[in-house]
Design a protein around this motif. Structure first.
Motif, PDB file in Angstrom:
ATOM      1  N   PRO A  57       0.790  -1.240   0.000  1.00  0.00           N
ATOM      2  CA  PRO A  57       0.000   0.000   0.000  1.00  0.00           C
ATOM      3  C   PRO A  57       0.816   1.283   0.000  1.00  0.00           C
ATOM      4  O   PRO A  57       0.419   2.269  -0.607  1.00  0.00           O
ATOM      5  CB  PRO A  57      -0.854  -0.119   1.261  1.00  0.00           C
ATOM      6  N   ASN A  58       1.954   1.283   0.693  1.00  0.00           N
ATOM      7  CA  ASN A  58       2.710   2.525   0.848  1.00  0.00           C
ATOM      8  C   ASN A  58       4.208   2.276   0.829  1.00  0.00           C
ATOM      9  O   ASN A  58       4.677   1.186   1.170  1.00  0.00           O
ATOM     10  CB  ASN A  58       2.362   3.233   2.163  1.00  0.00           C
ATOM     11  N   MET A  59       4.943   3.306   0.461  1.00  0.00           N
ATOM     12  CA  MET A  59       6.386   3.336   0.671  1.00  0.00           C
ATOM     13  C   MET A  59       6.705   4.607   1.451  1.00  0.00           C
ATOM     14  O   MET A  59       5.911   5.556   1.478  1.00  0.00           O
ATOM     15  CB  MET A  59       7.140   3.274  -0.654  1.00  0.00           C
ATOM     16  N   TYR A  60       7.844   4.616   2.105  1.00  0.00           N
ATOM     17  CA  TYR A  60       8.184   5.686   3.030  1.00  0.00           C
ATOM     18  C   TYR A  60       9.559   6.248   2.684  1.00  0.00           C
ATOM     19  O   TYR A  60      10.516   5.487   2.502  1.00  0.00           O
ATOM     20  CB  TYR A  60       8.191   5.154   4.469  1.00  0.00           C
ATOM     21  N   ILE A  61       9.662   7.567   2.609  1.00  0.00           N
ATOM     22  CA  ILE A  61      10.961   8.182   2.336  1.00  0.00           C
ATOM     23  C   ILE A  61      11.798   8.119   3.603  1.00  0.00           C
ATOM     24  O   ILE A  61      11.452   8.724   4.624  1.00  0.00           O
ATOM     25  CB  ILE A  61      10.805   9.643   1.882  1.00  0.00           C
ATOM     26  N   ALA A  62      12.884   7.386   3.554  1.00  0.00           N
ATOM     27  CA  ALA A  62      13.800   7.333   4.687  1.00  0.00           C
ATOM     28  C   ALA A  62      14.856   8.421   4.566  1.00  0.00           C
ATOM     29  O   ALA A  62      15.229   9.055   5.546  1.00  0.00           O
ATOM     30  CB  ALA A  62      14.474   5.958   4.752  1.00  0.00           C
ATOM     31  N   ASP A  63      15.331   8.649   3.342  1.00  0.00           N
ATOM     32  CA  ASP A  63      16.316   9.712   3.106  1.00  0.00           C
ATOM     33  C   ASP A  63      16.150  10.176   1.664  1.00  0.00           C
ATOM     34  O   ASP A  63      16.000   9.356   0.752  1.00  0.00           O
ATOM     35  CB  ASP A  63      17.736   9.199   3.340  1.00  0.00           C
ATOM     36  N   GLY A  64      16.162  11.486   1.471  1.00  0.00           N
ATOM     37  CA  GLY A  64      16.043  12.022   0.123  1.00  0.00           C
ATOM     38  C   GLY A  64      14.748  12.770  -0.114  1.00  0.00           C
ATOM     39  O   GLY A  64      14.188  12.719  -1.205  1.00  0.00           O
ATOM     40  N   HIS A  65      14.265  13.501   0.898  1.00  0.00           N
ATOM     41  CA  HIS A  65      13.006  14.233   0.739  1.00  0.00           C
ATOM     42  C   HIS A  65      13.101  15.293  -0.359  1.00  0.00           C
ATOM     43  O   HIS A  65      12.152  15.477  -1.131  1.00  0.00           O
ATOM     44  CB  HIS A  65      12.601  14.886   2.061  1.00  0.00           C
TER      45      HIS A  65
END
Length: 301
Positions: free
Chosen positions: A203-211
């Motif tokens: 359903p989702n992915m999350y930005i850990a680094d690189g906004h």
């Protein structure tokens, strides 16, 4: 659900990878990049930090600096230091630090997923930093560096990655900073198709680094879409480069900062201003710690 697609990677030949490889553009300043690239015309810093090809003190945001990135990107391809794959593929990238290795899938993420919030953010972004990377993406018509995503692990994806990594890697080296980098190419059509199908169930992915890189790539993609009267939806600008790591391989660690200068404030004034947005407590060691109501975290090794 998350939409991803394979892509024709632009990457160095095996014998040049250690010369081309660099750290991310935003972890070092211009002079540090200049020092690391000294004597190495193949360093990627000439593309991601092209101000190093100008005299010391050059403003990295000048127009001719961005044009130098374009010139260098073209030069790297003409000289065979970067070569585009002939077929759309997925790739596995592994990082090793302090004895721990994490394995991620290199994919093209979907601009609409960013715009609609299926790709989750946890930081605000600055417009000036967005515009810097937007200019870099615009002029090169490429994402030179990936962003770092996390996703809830999937057993079948884990098994696919494990099977790929049991084979011989394309690249395998330790960089000067001690980090290990290993890279495999996935070119089996059935496996590529299955990876795309599985991500479509996540359903989702999350930005850990690189906004800022994510925002820049998505905004440029959206620009190109609006400027194209014949937009169909399958153009390359609808996607941007990401490396996706499953949550079961990641550690969440403290994101610490040391304050060296209170900018003329007394200790009490500084703590009072800090308390406007953070909960402040005195640690047992006497070191002040602070916690945001919605703490910012960095996912890393």
């Amino acid at each position: 659900m998350a939409i991803v697609k394979p892509f024709k990677g632009v990457r160095p030949p095996k014998d040049l990878v250690e010369q081309v490889a660099s750290r991310p553009y935003d972890v070092l300043n211009s002079e540090e990049a200049r020092a690391e690239a000294e004597g190495n015309e193949k360093s990627l810093y000439h593309i991601i930090k092209p101000e190093i090809d100008f005299p010391v003190g050059k403003n990295e945001h000048d127009e001719d600096v961005y044009l130098k990135a374009v010139e260098n990107f073209k030069k790297f391809q003409e000289k065979g230091w970067l070569v585009q794959d002939s077929k759309e593929k997925y790739y596995v990238y592994a990082q090793t630090m302090n004895g721990k290795t994490q394995y991620g899938l290199c994919v093209c993420a979907y601009v609409d997923d960013y715009m609609t919030g299926k790709i989750k953010k946890h930081e605000l972004t600055r417009r000036d930093k967005e515009e810097d990377r937007m200019k870099h993406v615009r002029v090169n018509n490429a994402n030179i560096e990936p962003v770092f995503f996390a996703y809830k692990h999937n057993d079948e994806l884990d098994a696919i990655v494990a099977k790929v990594c049991a084979g011989k890697p394309e690249y395998d080296f330790i960089a000067p900073d001690g980090f290990g980098h290993t890279f495999w190419v996935i070119d089996d059509d059935a496996t590529i198709k299955r990876i795309t199908e599985i991500f479509a169930t996540i359903p989702n992915m999350y930005i850990a680094d690189g906004h800022h890189r994510s925002a820049a790539a998505a905004l440029v993609g959206d620009e190109k879409r609006r400027q194209n009267p014949n937009h169909k939806g399958d153009e390359e600008y609808n996607y941007f480069l990401a490396v996706c790591f499953p949550d079961n391989q990641l550690n969440i660690i403290d994101y610490n900062r040391v304050v060296k200068d209170l900018n003329g404030l007394t200790d009490e004034e500084f703590l009072s201003k800090l308390a406007e947005n953070f909960i402040c407590t005195l640690a047992a060691s006497g070191i002040l710690s602070r916690q945001s109501p919605a703490p910012t975290t960095m996912l890393t090794l």
